[in-house]
Scaffold this motif. Structure first.
Motif, mmCIF file in Angstrom:
data_model
loop_
_atom_site.group_PDB
_atom_site.id
_atom_site.type_symbol
_atom_site.label_atom_id
_atom_site.label_comp_id
_atom_site.label_asym_id
_atom_site.label_seq_id
_atom_site.Cartn_x
_atom_site.Cartn_y
_atom_site.Cartn_z
ATOM 1 N N ASP A 1 151.463 29.722 46.521
ATOM 2 C CA ASP A 1 150.502 29.874 47.622
ATOM 3 C C ASP A 1 149.098 29.378 47.268
ATOM 4 O O ASP A 1 148.183 29.468 48.093
ATOM 5 C CB ASP A 1 150.410 31.352 48.037
ATOM 6 N N LEU A 2 148.920 28.867 46.048
ATOM 7 C CA LEU A 2 147.582 28.447 45.635
ATOM 8 C C LEU A 2 147.017 27.342 46.513
ATOM 9 O O LEU A 2 145.830 27.350 46.854
ATOM 10 C CB LEU A 2 147.618 27.971 44.172
ATOM 11 N N LEU A 3 147.854 26.364 46.888
ATOM 12 C CA LEU A 3 147.360 25.265 47.708
ATOM 13 C C LEU A 3 146.908 25.767 49.066
ATOM 14 O O LEU A 3 145.865 25.341 49.579
ATOM 15 C CB LEU A 3 148.440 24.197 47.867
ATOM 16 N N VAL A 4 147.673 26.667 49.680
ATOM 17 C CA VAL A 4 147.288 27.223 50.976
ATOM 18 C C VAL A 4 145.962 27.962 50.858
ATOM 19 O O VAL A 4 145.060 27.801 51.699
ATOM 20 C CB VAL A 4 148.384 28.167 51.510
ATOM 21 N N ALA A 5 145.821 28.768 49.807
ATOM 22 C CA ALA A 5 144.579 29.526 49.610
ATOM 23 C C ALA A 5 143.393 28.591 49.423
ATOM 24 O O ALA A 5 142.334 28.768 50.054
ATOM 25 C CB ALA A 5 144.718 30.455 48.401
ATOM 26 N N ASN A 6 143.544 27.583 48.579
ATOM 27 C CA ASN A 6 142.447 26.633 48.360
ATOM 28 C C ASN A 6 142.142 25.833 49.624
ATOM 29 O O ASN A 6 140.982 25.470 49.872
ATOM 30 C CB ASN A 6 142.793 25.695 47.202
ATOM 31 N N GLY A 7 143.175 25.534 50.422
ATOM 32 C CA GLY A 7 142.941 24.856 51.695
ATOM 33 C C GLY A 7 142.107 25.690 52.647
ATOM 34 O O GLY A 7 141.242 25.170 53.357
ATOM 35 N N ARG B 1 143.528 20.745 56.482
ATOM 36 C CA ARG B 1 144.775 21.022 57.183
ATOM 37 C C ARG B 1 145.853 19.997 56.844
ATOM 38 O O ARG B 1 147.046 20.284 56.899
ATOM 39 C CB ARG B 1 144.529 21.046 58.702
ATOM 40 N N LEU B 2 145.436 18.775 56.517
ATOM 41 C CA LEU B 2 146.398 17.722 56.182
ATOM 42 C C LEU B 2 146.928 17.831 54.753
ATOM 43 O O LEU B 2 147.993 17.283 54.444
ATOM 44 C CB LEU B 2 145.747 16.342 56.361
ATOM 45 N N ALA B 3 146.184 18.527 53.886
ATOM 46 C CA ALA B 3 146.529 18.534 52.458
ATOM 47 C C ALA B 3 147.948 19.024 52.214
ATOM 48 O O ALA B 3 148.717 18.400 51.466
ATOM 49 C CB ALA B 3 145.513 19.396 51.694
ATOM 50 N N ASN C 1 140.039 17.982 47.611
ATOM 51 C CA ASN C 1 139.503 19.166 46.933
ATOM 52 C C ASN C 1 140.513 20.299 46.760
ATOM 53 O O ASN C 1 140.647 20.841 45.657
ATOM 54 C CB ASN C 1 138.251 19.661 47.649
ATOM 55 N N PRO C 2 141.251 20.731 47.816
ATOM 56 C CA PRO C 2 142.205 21.824 47.584
ATOM 57 C C PRO C 2 143.371 21.427 46.684
ATOM 58 O O PRO C 2 143.863 22.252 45.906
ATOM 59 C CB PRO C 2 142.691 22.187 48.994
ATOM 60 N N VAL C 3 143.803 20.156 46.771
ATOM 61 C CA VAL C 3 144.889 19.700 45.891
ATOM 62 C C VAL C 3 144.410 19.685 44.444
ATOM 63 O O VAL C 3 145.107 20.143 43.526
ATOM 64 C CB VAL C 3 145.380 18.300 46.317
ATOM 65 N N PHE C 4 143.209 19.174 44.225
ATOM 66 C CA PHE C 4 142.627 19.146 42.883
ATOM 67 C C PHE C 4 142.402 20.557 42.343
ATOM 68 O O PHE C 4 142.719 20.851 41.180
ATOM 69 C CB PHE C 4 141.303 18.370 42.924
ATOM 70 N N ALA C 5 141.851 21.448 43.180
ATOM 71 C CA ALA C 5 141.579 22.820 42.723
ATOM 72 C C ALA C 5 142.869 23.527 42.316
ATOM 73 O O ALA C 5 142.903 24.264 41.324
ATOM 74 C CB ALA C 5 140.865 23.602 43.826
ATOM 75 N N THR C 6 143.943 23.298 43.073
ATOM 76 C CA THR C 6 145.239 23.895 42.743
ATOM 77 C C THR C 6 145.788 23.306 41.448
ATOM 78 O O THR C 6 146.274 24.026 40.566
ATOM 79 C CB THR C 6 146.229 23.663 43.888
#
Length: 612
Positions: free
Chosen positions: A130-136, A269-271, A326-331
């Motif tokens: 769920d990390l990607l969803v949270a960072n998104g 939303r696209l990430a 950014n959310p992909v990188f943060a995850t």
């Protein structure tokens, strides 16, 4: 993701809106209330970042081995108190430039400590998948606050006075502290299995040392630091160009940077669907490259509606790509940081980024003075194009075997021809499932591991197999026998850690042994090397071992290598082992263990067990 994450998200949202509401507030207060000139304003902006970053350096090691939520609450309260001193001094007529400078430094240092602690908190609070969803969601919140905060803050300053937005920002940190406090639940104290209680000079640099030693993180570190530095360095020059040379009105300038923030919402939303379709590496490489391609166009903007439209289009493209990246990188970054280095690594990342922004902002101001504003913006754009060369160009090598999801949320490898198991000659090794060791993992991962292992232990017992427990613990004599040359265990002996009688070194209560189980205590990594486990297994007629344990790069690796040399047939439970270092975990399961053991999931174990 549950109520606890929603409170965490709410705390982040309210502080993000408060921060953007007060965007550039200190500069406006310095100009409107203190008659500060451009040099003083520049010093205020740069010094707050640079000195705050230096002050934050020792905070990383200090925060690493403390509970993260109390640290976050403390940083929120420090920021609240520091910021509220500004409107209080303004009302009393005591406000000075020196006070603004001190507050900027304090808030900057607290920002870095809070951000690092919140990253570790998120990793512990949210399941890996769920990390990607949270960072998104955090990314979408950031861009929403970026779009709405500055115009509302400017309006508040016009209606109420120059310190109104600062007061609102201070209150937002108070509300953030309340939100973090409302998360609730038990947060275990991080274990210090090999770290001295007082950080030394080496600990201060550990975050940078780990990042620079990691082939996965090192190129992204240089890429993200340089990209943010170059973008922010050109930002004040673009303001000079638009508001001065090109004659745009302030509201047009605000529109040019507020409207494109919708791209951040779209990108965030696209990430997730892009990641599902193309994979993490391809999305990060493509979005990371595209986000560097836009800024050069800002050097060619002209006056009038066409120029305004060009700025909006460029910023929209840039921010949309950043919203994906950014959310992909943060995850990706959190997945590759061990739990006992998250705070120090994130602190090092943030300190370097802020210091780079401060330095580049000053350098680009000088560059614009020596050449021209357009030339300086163009040079920043050209250098941004080159930053794409720092992105990881290739995917890490993965053997061409069956890939399936494991505990890390990454692909793990298993051998598809694993033979059936004879329970009478099979032992399940449950290794280092102790509270002190489990505390090194995110809480959600620990709970999932314990749940799976409860079922595996019950299944092996039900089919007549042997269950053997291995735990690590030391007596006074054991500590005394550890030489200073042992890099891993000498700090444990020095600081008297992991005493064998401590509750934290007992086998976890949910996996409690029963009569007839084998239990051994070890004083090194491997389950066989410092115990009589091999002899006791042979006495039971055991020829096959099912291996589960924490950590993958510690007890599991050592035991697999040793047991393979002793000619046991080996099975490694891919979702029954775990490691704070997700990258090491993944490499071992994919590339090292398959040559010595059958790697399988706990769900497959039931089909392989057979009766005599």
């Amino acid at each position: 993701m549950g109520r606890r994450f929603r409170w965490f998200w709410a705390a982040y949202a309210v502080s993000a809106f408060g921060t953007w509401l007060a965007f550039d507030a200190f500069a406006l207060i310095a100009i409107l209330a203190l008659d500060a000139g451009p040099t003083e304003v520049s010093v205020l902006a740069a010094a707050g970042l640079a000195v705050g970053a230096v002050v934050a350096v020792p905070l990383g090691p200090w925060v690493e081995f403390r509970r993260k939520r109390p640290v976050m609450i403390a940083m929120d309260l420090i920021r609240f108190a520091a910021l509220m001193s500004v409107p209080a001094a303004y009302v009393l007529g005591w406000l000075s430039f020196a006070q603004l400078l001190v507050v900027a430094v304090v808030v900057g240092a607290a920002d870095i400590a809070f951000t690092a602690a919140s990253g570790a908190c998120l990793k512990a609070l949210v399941r890996s998948e769920d990390l990607l969803v949270a960072n998104g969601r955090f990314e979408a919140t950031t861009w929403t606050a970026t779009a709405l905060g500055p115009p509302l803050g400017t309006a508040a300053i016009g209606l109420v006075g120059p310190v109104a937005s600062v007061a609102a920002n201070a209150v937002s940190f108070l509300l953030s502290a309340a939100g973090v406090r409302a998360i609730g639940g038990r947060e275990p104290r991080p274990a210090r299995t090999a770290t001295p209680p007082r950080p030394g000079a080496g600990d201060l640099l550990e975050g940078w040392r780990y990042i620079l030693a990691s082939p996965a993180l090192r190129p992204l570190f240089f890429n993200t630091v340089l990209v943010s530095g170059l973008i922010m360095a050109a930002s004040p020059l673009l303001a000079v160009l638009m508001l001065g040379d090109l004659g745009f009105a302030p509201w047009q300038y605000g529109l040019a940077f507020g409207l494109p923030c919708i791209g951040g919402l779209i990108g965030s939303r696209l990430a997730r669907p892009l990641l599902a379709r193309f994979g993490q590496h391809k999305v990060m490489l493509t979005a990371g490259t595209l986000r560097a391609c836009w800024s050069l166009g800002l050097a060619f903007i002209g006056p009038g509606p066409a120029g305004l439209f060009l700025v909006i289009a460029i910023e929209l493209g840039l921010i949309t790509c950043m919203g994906v990246f950014n959310p992909v990188f943060a995850t990706y970054r959190l997945e590759r940081l061990p739990s006992d280095r998250v705070v120090r690594a994130l602190s090092a990342w943030s300190i370097t980024s802020k210091a780079t922004v401060a330095a580049m902002t000053g350098v680009w101001g000088l560059l614009a003075g020596l050449t021209s504003v357009r030339t300086a913006i163009a040079i920043a754009g050209l250098l941004l194009l080159a930053t794409s060369l720092l992105l990881p160009p290739t995917r890490p090598h993965v053997p061409t075997q069956e890939r399936r999801p494991g505990i890390t949320g990454k692909a793990t490898t298993r051998m598809s021809t694993a033979p059936a198991l004879d329970p009478a000659h099979t032992a399940l090794l449950v290794m280092d499932y102790q509270p002190a060791i489990l505390a090194l993992l995110p809480e959600s991962d620990s709970e999932a591991l314990l749940g799976r292992m409860e079922k595996v232990i019950a299944a092996v017992r039900a089919r007549g197999g042997t269950v053997a427990y291995v735990r690590v613990g030391f007596t006074e004599a054991d500590w005394a026998a550890i030489p200073p040359t042992n890099r891993s265990f000498a700090p444990i002996a020095q600081h008297r850690l992991m005493h064998h009688a401590d509750l934290d070194t007992a086998i976890h209560g949910r996996l409690a042994p029963q009569d007839g189980d084998i239990i051994v205590r070890k004083i090194r990594y491997g389950g066989l090397s410092t115990t009589d486990l091999d002899r006791r297994l042979r006495e039971h007629g055991i020829t096959t071992l099912i291996i589960a344990g924490i950590s993958t790069s510690g007890v599991v690796l050592s035991t697999v290598l040793d047991a393979a040399d002793r000619d046991y047939r080996l099975y490694v439970l891919a979702d029954g082992v775990a490691d704070p270092d997700r990258e090491a975990h993944d490499v071992l399961l994919r590339q090292v263990f398959p040559s010595r053991a059958h790697v399988l999931e706990t769900a497959e174990l039931h089909t392989l067990l057979r009766a005599d």
